[in-house]
Design a protein around this motif. Structure first.
Motif, PDB file in Angstrom:
ATOM      1  N   LEU A 162       0.028  -3.269   4.538  1.00 29.80           N
ATOM      2  CA  LEU A 162       1.297  -3.614   3.905  1.00 29.80           C
ATOM      3  C   LEU A 162       1.041  -3.650   2.407  1.00 29.80           C
ATOM      4  CD1 LEU A 162       3.556  -6.666   4.940  1.00 29.80           C
ATOM      5  CD2 LEU A 162       3.448  -5.724   2.641  1.00 29.80           C
ATOM      6  N   LEU A 163       1.737  -2.818   1.658  1.00 23.85           N
ATOM      7  CA  LEU A 163       1.538  -2.757   0.216  1.00 23.85           C
ATOM      8  C   LEU A 163       2.696  -3.448  -0.489  1.00 23.85           C
ATOM      9  CD1 LEU A 163      -0.024  -0.144   1.467  1.00 23.85           C
ATOM     10  CD2 LEU A 163      -0.239   0.468  -0.933  1.00 23.85           C
ATOM     11  N   LYS A 164       2.376  -4.493  -1.245  1.00 19.77           N
ATOM     12  CA  LYS A 164       3.383  -5.254  -1.980  1.00 19.77           C
ATOM     13  C   LYS A 164       3.393  -4.761  -3.425  1.00 19.77           C
ATOM     14  CE  LYS A 164       6.235  -8.693  -3.021  1.00 19.77           C
ATOM     15  NZ  LYS A 164       5.910 -10.115  -2.911  1.00 19.77           N
ATOM     16  N   ALA A 165       4.485  -4.094  -3.812  1.00 18.44           N
ATOM     17  CA  ALA A 165       4.627  -3.573  -5.172  1.00 18.44           C
ATOM     18  C   ALA A 165       5.250  -4.635  -6.054  1.00 18.44           C
ATOM     19  CB  ALA A 165       5.487  -2.311  -5.158  1.00 18.44           C
ATOM     20  N   THR A 166       4.555  -5.004  -7.127  1.00 23.38           N
ATOM     21  CA  THR A 166       5.022  -6.059  -8.015  1.00 23.38           C
ATOM     22  C   THR A 166       5.006  -5.582  -9.462  1.00 23.38           C
ATOM     23  OG1 THR A 166       2.833  -7.023  -8.451  1.00 23.38           O
ATOM     24  CG2 THR A 166       3.967  -7.734  -6.440  1.00 23.38           C
ATOM     25  N   LYS A 167       5.241  -6.503 -10.378  1.00 28.46           N
ATOM     26  CA  LYS A 167       5.212  -6.170 -11.804  1.00 28.46           C
ATOM     27  C   LYS A 167       3.813  -6.292 -12.396  1.00 28.46           C
ATOM     28  CE  LYS A 167      10.008  -7.563 -12.675  1.00 28.46           C
ATOM     29  NZ  LYS A 167      10.899  -8.462 -13.453  1.00 28.46           N
ATOM     30  N   VAL A 168       2.879  -6.909 -11.653  1.00 31.14           N
ATOM     31  CA  VAL A 168       1.506  -7.074 -12.127  1.00 31.14           C
ATOM     32  C   VAL A 168       0.547  -6.406 -11.144  1.00 31.14           C
ATOM     33  CG1 VAL A 168       1.946  -9.184 -13.419  1.00 31.14           C
ATOM     34  CG2 VAL A 168       1.367  -9.340 -11.010  1.00 31.14           C
ATOM     35  N   ASP A 169      -0.677  -6.153 -11.623  1.00 30.15           N
ATOM     36  CA  ASP A 169      -1.614  -5.328 -10.864  1.00 30.15           C
ATOM     37  C   ASP A 169      -2.494  -6.121  -9.910  1.00 30.15           C
ATOM     38  OD1 ASP A 169      -3.065  -6.619 -12.759  1.00 30.15           O
ATOM     39  OD2 ASP A 169      -3.920  -4.831 -13.687  1.00 30.15           O
ATOM     40  N   GLY A 170      -1.932  -7.115  -9.259  1.00 29.88           N
ATOM     41  CA  GLY A 170      -2.681  -7.886  -8.287  1.00 29.88           C
ATOM     42  C   GLY A 170      -2.257  -9.336  -8.272  1.00 29.88           C
ATOM     43  N   VAL A 171      -3.085 -10.169  -7.663  1.00 32.15           N
ATOM     44  CA  VAL A 171      -2.821 -11.600  -7.558  1.00 32.15           C
ATOM     45  C   VAL A 171      -3.668 -12.323  -8.594  1.00 32.15           C
ATOM     46  CG1 VAL A 171      -2.854 -13.617  -6.053  1.00 32.15           C
ATOM     47  CG2 VAL A 171      -2.376 -11.350  -5.087  1.00 32.15           C
ATOM     48  N   TYR A 172      -3.045 -13.213  -9.358  1.00 30.30           N
ATOM     49  CA  TYR A 172      -3.725 -13.972 -10.404  1.00 30.30           C
ATOM     50  C   TYR A 172      -3.709 -15.456 -10.061  1.00 30.30           C
ATOM     51  CZ  TYR A 172      -3.794  -9.882 -13.499  1.00 30.30           C
ATOM     52  OH  TYR A 172      -4.041  -8.650 -14.044  1.00 30.30           O
ATOM     53  N   ILE A 214      -3.105  -7.288   9.582  1.00 32.74           N
ATOM     54  CA  ILE A 214      -2.629  -6.260   8.657  1.00 32.74           C
ATOM     55  C   ILE A 214      -3.017  -6.659   7.233  1.00 32.74           C
ATOM     56  CG2 ILE A 214      -0.602  -5.060   7.738  1.00 32.74           C
ATOM     57  CD1 ILE A 214       0.809  -5.694  10.394  1.00 32.74           C
ATOM     58  N   PRO A 215      -3.871  -5.887   6.569  1.00 30.02           N
ATOM     59  CA  PRO A 215      -4.215  -6.221   5.182  1.00 30.02           C
ATOM     60  C   PRO A 215      -3.014  -6.056   4.263  1.00 30.02           C
ATOM     61  CG  PRO A 215      -5.120  -4.077   5.797  1.00 30.02           C
ATOM     62  CD  PRO A 215      -4.559  -4.672   7.046  1.00 30.02           C
ATOM     63  N   ILE A 216      -2.922  -6.924   3.260  1.00 25.87           N
ATOM     64  CA  ILE A 216      -1.863  -6.860   2.251  1.00 25.87           C
ATOM     65  C   ILE A 216      -2.501  -6.446   0.934  1.00 25.87           C
ATOM     66  CG2 ILE A 216      -0.085  -8.150   1.010  1.00 25.87           C
ATOM     67  CD1 ILE A 216      -0.033 -10.104   3.407  1.00 25.87           C
ATOM     68  N   LEU A 217      -1.996  -5.381   0.337  1.00 24.32           N
ATOM     69  CA  LEU A 217      -2.509  -4.910  -0.943  1.00 24.32           C
ATOM     70  C   LEU A 217      -1.436  -5.087  -2.001  1.00 24.32           C
ATOM     71  CD1 LEU A 217      -3.722  -2.965   1.485  1.00 24.32           C
ATOM     72  CD2 LEU A 217      -4.879  -1.896  -0.429  1.00 24.32           C
ATOM     73  N   VAL A 218      -1.747  -5.817  -3.051  1.00 25.71           N
ATOM     74  CA  VAL A 218      -0.788  -6.134  -4.103  1.00 25.71           C
ATOM     75  C   VAL A 218      -1.138  -5.317  -5.337  1.00 25.71           C
ATOM     76  CG1 VAL A 218       0.243  -7.971  -5.481  1.00 25.71           C
ATOM     77  CG2 VAL A 218      -0.607  -8.476  -3.167  1.00 25.71           C
ATOM     78  N   PHE A 219      -0.168  -4.560  -5.849  1.00 27.14           N
ATOM     79  CA  PHE A 219      -0.417  -3.683  -6.992  1.00 27.14           C
ATOM     80  C   PHE A 219       0.835  -3.604  -7.850  1.00 27.14           C
ATOM     81  CE2 PHE A 219       1.737  -1.018  -4.032  1.00 27.14           C
ATOM     82  CZ  PHE A 219       2.375  -0.020  -4.773  1.00 27.14           C
ATOM     83  N   SER A 220       0.716  -2.967  -9.014  1.00 29.05           N
ATOM     84  CA  SER A 220       1.854  -2.847  -9.923  1.00 29.05           C
ATOM     85  C   SER A 220       2.591  -1.537  -9.706  1.00 29.05           C
ATOM     86  CB  SER A 220       1.387  -2.929 -11.379  1.00 29.05           C
ATOM     87  OG  SER A 220       2.479  -2.672 -12.254  1.00 29.05           O
ATOM     88  N   ILE A 221       3.879  -1.630  -9.420  1.00 26.69           N
ATOM     89  CA  ILE A 221       4.699  -0.427  -9.263  1.00 26.69           C
ATOM     90  C   ILE A 221       5.023   0.185 -10.619  1.00 26.69           C
ATOM     91  CG2 ILE A 221       6.940  -1.600  -9.340  1.00 26.69           C
ATOM     92  CD1 ILE A 221       5.901   1.285  -6.957  1.00 26.69           C
ATOM     93  N   ASN A 222       4.757  -0.540 -11.701  1.00 31.01           N
ATOM     94  CA  ASN A 222       5.050  -0.032 -13.043  1.00 31.01           C
ATOM     95  C   ASN A 222       3.993   0.945 -13.546  1.00 31.01           C
ATOM     96  OD1 ASN A 222       7.408  -1.583 -13.260  1.00 31.01           O
ATOM     97  ND2 ASN A 222       6.271  -3.360 -14.017  1.00 31.01           N
ATOM     98  N   ASN A 223       2.823   0.972 -12.902  1.00 29.13           N
ATOM     99  CA  ASN A 223       1.762   1.902 -13.291  1.00 29.13           C
ATOM    100  C   ASN A 223       1.956   3.227 -12.571  1.00 29.13           C
ATOM    101  OD1 ASN A 223       0.649  -0.147 -14.827  1.00 29.13           O
ATOM    102  ND2 ASN A 223      -0.808  -0.762 -13.236  1.00 29.13           N
TER     103      ASN A 223
END
Length: 251
Positions: A162-172, A214-223
């Motif tokens: 499951l890929l979570k597209a966010t405004k930042v490039d991961g979890v901080y 199910i692995p969750i991958l968090v990335f930036s959709i803006n890149n």
């Protein structure tokens, strides 16, 4: 995070996009250029042979929680939010098909004039034929977020990630927009996300992904190109799995 192969690591994935991601620089609604750009990102992954399904939020139009805070009955606000996700799904379908990608919208609320009803086996068959399936109207029930809907559909579809597209490039560990010292995690466990209340997705979505492995991958959709990069195990992202080792990097 670099891998020696450029081949996709996943056979079938669900992409979760927030409604706000479709606004671009606007304060409300849809930005056609942004929708087209994201459609292009999806098309590049489909071209690599990956089966893709999508869940899009509705916060660029209506947020049920916000409506409830303003005095509206929560269930009514949530149903309005579900209808907003249908509008976003139709916009993304149009953009994808303009890029030559066959697309189907399936709604958890029956709206037969514009899209199919959600039928699990039909959705699987669409993806096997390299069609993108966009799941609209959340779970079809109030009091559940589109994050939970994404985890549910990823489980039902047998997705590898499951890929979570966010405004930042991961979890901080803090909001990077507000703290220069915020550190990004390379890897997190489901339990760490829940225990530290890291606000990646709501707790029910994290728990559902954990139960189904199910692995969750968090990335930036803006890149630009980030979706395809993450599918290959490249670029910047945070992966959330059942592993217990948490990795943290600098800003």
């Amino acid at each position: 995070m670099e891998h020696p192969t450029a081949r996709p690591l996943y056979r079938r994935v669900l992409l979760k996009i927030s409604g706000e991601a479709l606004m671009g620089d606007r304060g409300f609604g849809l930005d056609p250029d942004t929708v087209s750009r994201i459609a292009g990102e999806i098309a590049s992954v489909v071209a690599a042979g990956v089966e893709v399904c999508v869940v899009i939020g509705g916060g660029n139009i209506v947020r049920g929680v916000s409506m409830a805070a303003g005095g509206m009955e929560r269930a009514t606000g949530d149903y309005m939010g579900m209808l907003a996700t249908v509008m976003n799904a139709l916009a993304m379908q149009n953009a994808l098909e303009s890029s030559g990608i066959q697309t189907r919208v399936q709604s958890a609320l029956p709206i037969s004039a514009v899209c199919e009803p959600y039928i699990r086996r039909r959705a699987v068959r669409h993806m096997q034929k390299q069609r993108v399936v966009i799941f609209a109207a959340g779970t079809g029930n109030p009091f559940f977020t589109t994050d939970t809907a994404a985890a549910l559909r990823a489980s039902e579809m047998g997705c590898d990630a499951l890929l979570k597209a966010t405004k930042v490039d991961g979890v901080y560990d803090a909001d990077p927009a507000q703290s220069d010292s915020a550190s990004r995690y390379d890897r997190l466990s489901y339990m760490t996300v829940l225990s530290r209340d890291l606000k990646v997705m709501d707790a029910s979505a994290i728990s559902l992904a954990r139960e189904n492995g199910i692995p969750i991958l968090v990335f930036s959709i803006n890149n630009v190109g980030a979706f395809a990069d993450v599918i290959r195990g490249e670029g910047r992202y945070t992966i959330i799995t059942g592993d217990t080792d948490d990795g943290r990097t600098g800003p």
